[in-house]
Design a protein around this motif. Structure first.
Motif: not given
Lengths: 120, 120
Positions: A17, A21, A27, A85-92, A94
């Motif tokens: 998931r 980039s 990031p 944690a991943l964000d809601c788009d799984a592209d960042t 934290l």
């Protein structure tokens, strides 16, 4: 992108998931877990994320040097990982960490301390 | 990269030191100014940064839609800008905001609430 992702030890369910980039990276925001300070932003590929999840030390992929670096290996300013944690788009990513000493190579506590463009 | 940067109204002194990715963008971290919560990560080009600095409202550039979006214009979940800083490499923006309602399109307070990979 999936076909170009290098083999890594990252959990396949996470790798499936993760949205990278064009350079295969995401990031990663490092935040001090207790004070909430945003310390720095680095980049991770699948393997760097795997190492961050499993070694307890924040590991990034250097875009300029094209190699992995474990935060603090040179400076001693280690980041002990508390949560990821991943964000809601799984592209960042934290990463909440316990930062030893200065996060910034300039000696500042965070990388955002010295170039303030606006402060209301 | 300088020659390919589209004209914008961004302060030339800031534009001169901004280090953009190959797509002309920099990651922008939005953080709740008082609680320290990391709310989301968006992307900015020079013009989005200029608008964020001058309008009081956080403005991003959508990589998928290739257009500007003012956070909250559709949802009402506005980000009122309190401060803006560049990091030590001038390749990341940290915007401290006062977030109205949920930052995440899922309705969660932050975009990092629902996909926790590790929590010690």
């Amino acid at each position: 992108m999936t076909s170009s992702v290098p083999a890594s030890s990252l959990d396949p369910a996470v790798a499936a998931r993760l949205k990278r980039s064009a350079d295969g990276l995401v990031p990663a925001i490092a935040q001090q877990y207790d004070t909430g300070e945003v310390l720095m932003l680095g980049w991770m590929d699948d393997e760097a994320l795997h190492r961050t999840l499993t070694t307890g030390r924040c590991t990034y992929f250097s875009r300029s040097r094209q190699e992995y670096w474990v935060k603090g290996d040179t400076s001693g300013h280690v980041q002990h990982v508390r949560s990821v944690a991943l964000d809601c788009d799984a592209d960042t990513v934290l990463v909440k960490v316990d930062q030893v000493g200065a996060a910034c190579h300039t000696g500042a506590r965070t990388c955002f301390d010295n170039d303030v463009l606006l402060d209301k």
